[in-house]
Design an enzyme around this catalytic site. Structure first.
Site, PDB file in Angstrom:
ATOM      1  CE  LYS A 114      40.954  23.114 -16.993  1.00  0.00           C
ATOM      2  NZ  LYS A 114      41.751  23.797 -18.025  1.00  0.00           N
ATOM      3  CB  ILE A 148      44.332  30.723 -10.924  1.00  0.00           C
ATOM      4  CG1 ILE A 148      44.955  31.350 -12.172  1.00  0.00           C
ATOM      5  CG2 ILE A 148      43.424  31.700 -10.210  1.00  0.00           C
ATOM      6  CD1 ILE A 148      43.934  31.709 -13.251  1.00  0.00           C
ATOM      7  CG  ASP A 167      40.406  21.299 -20.189  1.00  0.00           C
ATOM      8  OD1 ASP A 167      40.840  20.367 -19.489  1.00  0.00           O
ATOM      9  OD2 ASP A 167      40.685  22.499 -19.975  1.00  0.00           O
ATOM     10  CD  GLU A 217      43.746  18.263 -20.684  1.00  0.00           C
ATOM     11  OE1 GLU A 217      43.737  17.177 -20.098  1.00  0.00           O
ATOM     12  OE2 GLU A 217      44.173  19.304 -20.156  1.00  0.00           O
ATOM     13  CE  LYS A 254      42.113  19.121 -17.203  1.00  0.00           C
ATOM     14  NZ  LYS A 254      43.388  19.719 -17.288  1.00  0.00           N
ATOM     15  N   GLY A 258      45.005  26.084 -13.723  1.00  0.00           N
ATOM     16  CA  GLY A 258      46.461  25.905 -13.557  1.00  0.00           C
ATOM     17  C   GLY A 258      46.909  26.360 -12.185  1.00  0.00           C
ATOM     18  N   GLY A 260      50.168  24.242 -18.370  1.00  0.00           N
ATOM     19  CA  GLY A 260      51.628  24.108 -18.418  1.00  0.00           C
ATOM     20  C   GLY A 260      52.146  23.521 -17.117  1.00  0.00           C
ATOM     21  N   GLY A 270      53.224  22.119 -24.157  1.00  0.00           N
ATOM     22  CA  GLY A 270      52.701  21.273 -23.060  1.00  0.00           C
ATOM     23  C   GLY A 270      51.423  21.813 -22.439  1.00  0.00           C
TER      24      GLY A 270
HETATM   25  N1  HSE Z   1      44.695  21.576 -21.459  1.00  0.00           N
HETATM   26  C1  HSE Z   1      44.391  22.425 -20.371  1.00  0.00           C
HETATM   27  C2  HSE Z   1      44.337  23.849 -20.875  1.00  0.00           C
HETATM   28  C3  HSE Z   1      45.456  22.268 -19.323  1.00  0.00           C
HETATM   29  O1  HSE Z   1      44.713  24.102 -22.011  1.00  0.00           O
HETATM   30  O2  HSE Z   1      43.868  24.717 -20.141  1.00  0.00           O
HETATM   31  C4  HSE Z   1      45.084  22.783 -17.980  1.00  0.00           C
HETATM   32  O3  HSE Z   1      43.955  22.211 -17.468  1.00  0.00           O
END
Ligand code: HSE
Length: 468
Positions: free
Chosen positions: A244, A175, A240, A229, A144, A173, A341, A226
């Site tokens: 997006k 979706i 982040d 980022e 992204k 993720g 994840g 996990g």
């Molecule tokens: N680090 C991002 C989050 C991962 O926590 O949403 C998915 O883009």
């Protein structure tokens, strides 16, 4: 059996089946690559980046090869996986010959049809993606940061070369929000897109609210799972979500907005006491990304937000994401699912691979070619946006303090909806909570600057925006 049924289907459709041999490979780019794919039902994938997502994608493709063959009629194999760290233990067993430490081995492998970029970041990911396209390869990416920075260049080159770029995994993720905006709502003028689109921040806020975990413990847990980022500051600073949101704005409104044009505030300033006060007032605090169209302009902002407990988004907790989309024909829609994840993200990446692979068999421009219609001309300045606010003043507890605060708010045309002094402690600092009606951001900033200069105010006032 499955191979046979795919062959049977291929025979009916007049194309080469799964088990068939490939025609000689063409040597140049563009249309010829599409032709090559037309006869080819064997799809070869190269993955660059073997971290949490890369490993999950490799695992899904390798362990579900037959499953995917039966569902799609395509035989998708992973022929190269590139990473600079190859000795690390991964949750998937990969033949030694597939692994490489050299990006060139993927980019210049004539066998590879689709390059899956899962390195993250801008450098060298941008060059990798552009070069993969120049080499006539379709691209799937979850990056992204890259798309919000350089999406226009990437899509322009891909379109010029008749190649596809899949980026379903870049937002939400697993979706399928990208597909929904590109295809499902293609008939709609989009008016509103907003939601929780950073799993890590939502996980942290949920753990702070539900389990009274300290910020840093909740963050450590998100990292261990996990979700975060590589640099988790991107998650907690709102960066982040901002990346997006710029992708959603491009899809929803056709406007290419750089991250620095989006007002962005993260969750690092949220204190446990605000979560508790908000809860007592009937609100949850969530990091929201908001895109609202009005006429030819759009509000784009990311910030912690109080939302009423009766609002559906207030129940979205943990790593889950939820995105509202309002179109003029379809009305309101809510998408909900795991937003971060390995596994959920691999679901989105594989869906892009299959979709592109299917399109490779069709000689027309399809949904995986990215086109936009510009529905807005400008991003509204945050100073001109009107919102409701939660304010927490740290005030000295003595007569006249409230009058001073409310006097300044009134001076800037900010109307108070409710006031509450939470404790009574003579001659010490107490939290005074004020909820306002809608006020302009510019006025709120000016009022708080003036209030925070009062001798009776002992700390910088906490200001959280309210929606719903
Ligand atoms: N680090 C991002 C989050 C991962 O926590 O949403 C998915 O883009």
């Amino acid at each position: 059996m499955a191979g046979r049924s795919a062959d049977w289907l291929a025979h009916l459709l007049g194309v080469q089946g799964v088990g068939g041999s490939n025609p000689p490979a063409p040597t140049s780019l563009g249309q010829k690559s599409i032709k090559k794919a037309y006869y080819m039902r064997k799809i070869k994938v190269g993955i660059i980046g073997f971290g949490t997502i890369g490993a999950a994608v490799a695992k899904a493709l390798m362990s579900r090869r037959q499953f995917l063959k039966e569902k799609s009629g395509l035989d998708i194999s992973v022929v190269k996986i590139c990473d600079k760290e190859l000795r690390k233990k991964r949750p998937v067993k990969v033949p030694r010959k597939v692994l490489t430490g050299s990006i060139s081995r993927v980019l210049y492998d004539p066998e590879i049809d689709i390059v899956v970029e899962l390195m993250g970041g801008l450098i060298p990911a941008k060059d990798v993606v552009l070069e993969a396209l120049r080499q006539g390869k379709h691209v799937v990416t979850a990056n992204k940061a890259l798309l919000s920075d350089s999406g226009s260049d990437i899509f322009k080159l891909a379109n010029a070369l008749d190649l596809c770029v899949g980026f379903e995994a870049s937002v939400g993720g697993g979706i399928p929000i990208i597909r929904a905006l590109k295809e499902g709502f293609v008939a709609d003028r989009i008016d509103l897109v907003y939601g929780i689109i950073n799993g890590t921040s939502n996980f942290i806020l949920s753990k702070m609210a539900e389990e009274k975990l300290a910020f840093k413990d909740a963050l450590a847990l998100a990292q261990a799972n996990g979700y975060a980022e590589r640099d988790p500051r991107l998650d907690i600073s709102g960066g982040d979500s901002c990346h997006k949101l710029s992708i959603l704005a491009l899809l929803g409104f056709g406007i290419a907005v750089k991250p620095d044009e989006i007002y962005t505030e993260g969750i690092t300033g949220i204190e446990p006491s605000d979560i508790q006060f908000a809860r007592e007032y009937g609100y949850a605090i969530k990091l929201l990304a908001i895109a609202k169209r009005s006429g030819r302009s759009v509000e784009l902002r990311v910030h912690p937000t109080l939302i009423p407990h009766k609002h559906l988004l207030s129940d979205v907790s943990g790593v889950y994401n939820a995105i509202f989309v309002k179109g003029d024909l379809v009305g309101e829609n809510l998408f909900y699912g795991r937003g971060a994840g390995g596994e959920p993200t691999s679901s989105a990446v594989v869906s892009d691979i299959v979709s592109i692979a299917k399109n490779m068999s069709d000689d027309y421009k399809s949904a995986d070619y990215v086109t936009f219609r510009k529905d807005v001309d400008r991003v509204k300045k945050i100073e001109d946006v009107s919102m409701k606010y939660y304010l927490r003043f740290s005030a000295v507890d003595k007569p006249g303090v409230l009058a001073k605060i409310s006097g300044i708010l009134a001076k800037y045309s900010i109307s108070i909806a409710s006031v509450n002094q939470v404790q009574r402690k003579a001659s010490s600092i107490v939290p005074v909570i004020i909820m306002t009606h809608e006020a302009r951001e510019r006025d709120m900033r000016a009022a708080l600057k003036e209030i925070d200069r009062l001798s009776v105010i002992k700390k910088k006032t906490v200001r959280i925006r309210v929606e719903g």
